[in-house]
Design an enzyme around this catalytic site. Structure first.
Site, PDB file in Angstrom:
ATOM      1  N   GLU A  74      31.488  19.767  -8.285  1.00  0.00           N
ATOM      2  CA  GLU A  74      32.020  21.232  -8.236  1.00  0.00           C
ATOM      3  C   GLU A  74      32.654  21.227  -6.785  1.00  0.00           C
ATOM      4  O   GLU A  74      32.185  20.760  -5.957  1.00  0.00           O
ATOM      5  CB  GLU A  74      30.628  22.092  -8.281  1.00  0.00           C
ATOM      6  N   ASP A  80      26.809  21.490  -5.200  1.00  0.00           N
ATOM      7  CA  ASP A  80      26.875  19.930  -5.577  1.00  0.00           C
ATOM      8  C   ASP A  80      27.712  19.075  -4.365  1.00  0.00           C
ATOM      9  O   ASP A  80      28.574  19.403  -3.915  1.00  0.00           O
ATOM     10  CB  ASP A  80      27.751  19.867  -6.921  1.00  0.00           C
ATOM     11  N   SER A 113      30.873   0.244   4.847  1.00  0.00           N
ATOM     12  CA  SER A 113      29.538   0.146   5.681  1.00  0.00           C
ATOM     13  C   SER A 113      29.801  -0.702   6.900  1.00  0.00           C
ATOM     14  O   SER A 113      30.754  -1.571   7.245  1.00  0.00           O
ATOM     15  CB  SER A 113      28.316  -0.399   4.535  1.00  0.00           C
ATOM     16  N   GLY A 132      31.781  14.365 -12.740  1.00  0.00           N
ATOM     17  CA  GLY A 132      30.948  13.353 -11.863  1.00  0.00           C
ATOM     18  C   GLY A 132      32.016  12.381 -11.323  1.00  0.00           C
ATOM     19  O   GLY A 132      33.225  12.502 -11.060  1.00  0.00           O
ATOM     20  N   ASP A 208      33.609  10.024  17.646  1.00  0.00           N
ATOM     21  CA  ASP A 208      34.619   9.040  17.200  1.00  0.00           C
ATOM     22  C   ASP A 208      35.900   9.278  18.132  1.00  0.00           C
ATOM     23  O   ASP A 208      36.383  10.582  18.111  1.00  0.00           O
ATOM     24  CB  ASP A 208      34.967   8.976  15.827  1.00  0.00           C
ATOM     25  N   ASP A 240      31.042   6.174  16.391  1.00  0.00           N
ATOM     26  CA  ASP A 240      29.499   6.195  16.398  1.00  0.00           C
ATOM     27  C   ASP A 240      28.732   5.845  15.029  1.00  0.00           C
ATOM     28  O   ASP A 240      29.452   5.501  13.882  1.00  0.00           O
ATOM     29  CB  ASP A 240      28.876   7.343  17.134  1.00  0.00           C
ATOM     30  N   SER A 242      27.435   7.769  12.836  1.00  0.00           N
ATOM     31  CA  SER A 242      27.494   8.739  11.783  1.00  0.00           C
ATOM     32  C   SER A 242      28.897   9.270  11.433  1.00  0.00           C
ATOM     33  O   SER A 242      29.771   9.362  12.521  1.00  0.00           O
ATOM     34  CB  SER A 242      26.319   9.980  11.980  1.00  0.00           C
ATOM     35  N   HIS A 454      71.098  31.249 -13.440  1.00  0.00           N
ATOM     36  CA  HIS A 454      72.642  30.529 -13.373  1.00  0.00           C
ATOM     37  C   HIS A 454      72.372  28.993 -13.754  1.00  0.00           C
ATOM     38  O   HIS A 454      73.756  28.337 -14.022  1.00  0.00           O
ATOM     39  CB  HIS A 454      73.134  30.627 -11.752  1.00  0.00           C
ATOM     40  N   ASP A 506      69.248  36.977 -10.560  1.00  0.00           N
ATOM     41  CA  ASP A 506      69.457  35.402 -11.049  1.00  0.00           C
ATOM     42  C   ASP A 506      68.084  34.894 -11.513  1.00  0.00           C
ATOM     43  O   ASP A 506      67.361  34.380 -10.833  1.00  0.00           O
ATOM     44  CB  ASP A 506      69.990  34.456  -9.843  1.00  0.00           C
ATOM     45  N   GLY A 600      70.488  21.275  -7.704  1.00  0.00           N
ATOM     46  CA  GLY A 600      69.253  20.624  -8.647  1.00  0.00           C
ATOM     47  C   GLY A 600      68.193  21.029  -8.516  1.00  0.00           C
ATOM     48  O   GLY A 600      67.348  21.003  -9.563  1.00  0.00           O
ATOM     49  N   SER A 602      67.759  24.398  -8.401  1.00  0.00           N
ATOM     50  CA  SER A 602      67.731  25.853  -8.737  1.00  0.00           C
ATOM     51  C   SER A 602      66.817  26.392  -9.845  1.00  0.00           C
ATOM     52  O   SER A 602      66.515  25.152 -10.635  1.00  0.00           O
ATOM     53  CB  SER A 602      69.444  25.864  -9.436  1.00  0.00           C
ATOM     54  N   GLY A 603      66.264  27.360  -9.583  1.00  0.00           N
ATOM     55  CA  GLY A 603      65.326  27.925 -10.648  1.00  0.00           C
ATOM     56  C   GLY A 603      63.787  27.579 -10.162  1.00  0.00           C
ATOM     57  O   GLY A 603      62.994  27.783 -10.806  1.00  0.00           O
TER      58      GLY A 603
END
Length: 652
Positions: A74, A80, A113, A132, A208, A240, A242, A454, A506, A600, A602-603
């Site tokens: 989530e 979560d 780790s 999950g 860090d 460090d 953590s 166009h 357009d 290319g 366009s649109g």
């Protein structure tokens, strides 16, 4: 406090857990062979109120590499989350990271780790359940100061934090010494730098950091370039116990201080840029050294402090000159009210029963309606729609708001101009017959796309035949079809007032032959209300596969491209385009040079991010002068002016 309480509660939960009976507790042994585990219920959904724990061990003198191949928890980390520890108990001083949300394959979570133990926790509440995760783990050699850093003596090269792009391990110190020939100097450029930790002051960098020439750097930096005063440079890296992050990747090279940039312009910070980038109004060096002592061109504005800026940056409410001279003689903007004495106040303070103008003119004639609700009642609020606040009594300003979000979690700073998978989930590629990608479009519902007229109203009648086109949604790479939905067209509706000479109106609507299924990479963009304001100076993004170089000889790109642009003041836009702009058009100019909406594209969509957390489409790529020209703006069809026509035609 909330986080600390939650940690304590979590700790108690685990202590009371009958670990032998719980299906949510596992002890795993890491070996050379890659092994996998997953959250309970994966890939359907994890159970509510889960407290799951996976303890991973490896033999002495080894570390554990953990990679999440799929990750969908989530979005709200207070409900979560997955937390990973460099220990076998959930001790916050040993936390490596805590994550939630959904991650695309291009941005997986990978951690290492510092020793031979690692703990993964999954905590869920009772409300929303998601699929999950699935994770893979194996053992790797342990990282020590001997295994990272070292002496670098090549003329140029690359180095990175340990295990990049995985998270670097906790509790580690590395040192690189770059040594080049006598008489030369060293230049280092960090192409990616992420060392973010909760609650760290980035000015002090007390956890860090990377240290170079006596200065510490941490946090997230979009660019960092450093030059040595001599022929050696030391770079120290410290993490460090953590919280870790992705770290950095850097390139270095030796250069001759007498001619530091052969054939190029040398910035004061030590990087080299093309000579034609000097005095073009853009801060390419990062320290403005390329914009000093300039003589302004005709398409540039001369600031009072001697700098030159693109003309179209004038009056965009951004202090581009640095001394505000580009904003001095400006009229009020779209979402501002002009008081009798000429000062500007925000539109939404008008008629709020408080006197914001000295002369009271903002309360003089109060029948202002900035947003009309479905029941025809009025709301005086700028951009009221889909901002997660119900302003209308019938809540019509918050209906049809499942749009404009990216399901995937992406890095905030993504290097380069290539789009990430799922970054622009409303982008569509339109293929004409067998000629491949021809135009762009955007998804506005499961049945309708928005594009430019166009692309279809051309000399050839085949362009306006629905059967000539195929649409591809969810595409990032033109050569890859995985996860892409292909649809034919049922109808093409170009605006009846489209003018092929001026490109006025357009706009075209495309009805799909069958509806789309929305997914992580296919999602509609939000359409703005007719009253929605996109103020001058607002940074927005334009996307497309168009040709990568002007003239089209580069061919269409295979990877989706993106460019950051900013909205240009309408009056200024009309001047720089020599009066060719109608009220159905808007202009935007580039925030970083080099990449532009090209043929290319366009649109394709021009989209802007609102504070509500949603993306709204402000424009459709229509026309412009050439490609990637820094001082020439792009022109777009203004969606707000045609919003009612879109609704009448499609019901969206």
């Amino acid at each position: 406090h909330h986080k600390q309480d939650r940690r304590a509660r979590m700790h108690e939960d685990f202590n009371y857990l009958d670990k032998k009976e719980s299906e949510c507790f596992s002890r795993l042994e890491a070996t050379d062979v890659v092994q996998a585990f997953h959250s309970p219920g994966f890939p359907v959904k994890y159970p509510a109120k889960s407290r799951c724990q996976w303890q991973i061990r490896a033999p002495e003198n080894h570390a554990i590499s953990l990679r999440f191949t799929q990750f969908h928890v989530e979005d709200d980390c207070s409900n979560d989350f997955v937390s990973i520890y460099d220990s076998l108990s959930p001790d916050s001083s040993q936390a490596i990271t805590e994550k939630c949300g959904q991650r695309p394959p291009s941005n997986p979570l990978q951690v290492v780790s510092s020793s031979n133990i690692l703990l993964v926790n999954l905590i869920t509440d009772s409300s929303t359940q998601r699929p999950g995760f699935r994770a893979e783990y194996s053992l790797i050699p342990i990282s020590t100061p001997k295994s990272c850093g070292g002496l670098l003596t090549n003329v140029q090269g690359e180095f990175s934090s340990p295990h990049h792009p995985s998270f670097y391990p906790p509790a580690l110190d590395c040192k690189w010494t770059i040594q080049v020939a006598a008489g030369q100097k060293v230049r280092v450029k960090f192409n990616m730098f992420r060392m973010k930790e909760p609650g760290v002051d980035v000015r002090e960098c007390h956890k860090d950091y990377v240290e170079v020439m006596g200065r510490k750097y941490c946090g997230e930096l979009s660019s960092l370039s450093l030059t040595s005063p001599t022929n050696t440079m030391d770079i120290s890296f410290h993490s460090d116990e953590s919280y870790t992050d992705k770290g950095f990747i850097a390139t270095y090279n030796a250069f001759n201080p007498k001619d530091p940039c052969p054939g190029l312009f040398a910035c004061a910070v030590g990087i080299c840029i093309a000579k034609d980038l000097k005095c073009d109004g853009w801060n390419d060096c990062g320290d403005m050294s390329d914009e000093m002592d300039c003589k302004c061109e005709k398409e540039q504005f001369a600031c009072d402090n001697g700098m030159c800026k693109p003309n179209y940056w004038v009056c965009d409410r951004v202090n581009d000159c640095g001394d505000d001279s580009d904003e001095k003689q400006c009229s009020c903007g779209d979402n501002e009210w002009r008081c009798g004495d000429g000062t500007c106040v925000p539109q939404d303070v008008v008629c709020d029963t408080r006197k914001d103008c000295e002369d009271g003119s903002d309360e003089a004639s109060c029948k202002v309606c900035t947003f009309t609700c479905k029941d025809k009642s009025c709301v005086n609020k700028v951009n009221a729609e889909c901002d997660r606040v119900a302003d209308c009594s019938d809540e019509s300003d918050e209906t049809n708001c499942d749009c404009g979000i990216r399901p995937y979690k992406l890095n905030r700073i993504v290097g380069g101009q290539n789009a990430e998978l799922g970054e622009w989930p409303w982008q569509v590629s339109l293929h004409f017959k067998t000629r491949g990608h021809t135009c762009g479009a955007s998804i506005i519902s499961d049945r309708w796309l928005l594009s430019a007229a166009h692309c279809f109203k051309t000399i050839s009648p085949e362009n306006h035949m629905a059967s000539s086109w195929q649409t591809y949604s969810g595409m990032q790479d033109q050569t890859k079809q995985a996860g892409v939905e292909r649809r034919g067209l049922k109808t093409i509706v170009s605006h009846p007032d489209y003018n092929p000479m001026s490109y006025d109106y357009d706009i075209a609507l495309l009805e799909l032959s069958e509806p789309l299924t929305f997914s992580n990479t296919i999602h509609p963009v939000c359409l703005p209300a007719p009253s929605h304001v996109f103020p001058a100076g607002l940074p927005c993004w334009v996307t497309g596969w168009g040709t990568l170089r002007e003239g089209g000889n580069g061919g269409a790109g295979t990877l989706l491209q993106k460019a950051e642009v900013k909205i240009i003041n309408d009056t200024v836009c009309n001047v720089v385009t020599e009066g060719q702009v109608t009220s159905r058009m808007l202009c935007s100019g580039f925030l970083s040079g080099g990449v532009d909406a090209c043929q290319g594209d366009s649109g394709g969509p021009l989209v802007c991010f609102e504070e509500s957390g949603k993306w709204f489409q402000s424009g459709i790529v229509s026309w412009g002068e050439g490609c990637a020209r820094r001082n020439k703006p792009g022109v777009y069809t203004r969606v707000t002016k045609l919003r009612d026509w879109i609704r009448t035609t499609t019901g969206v």
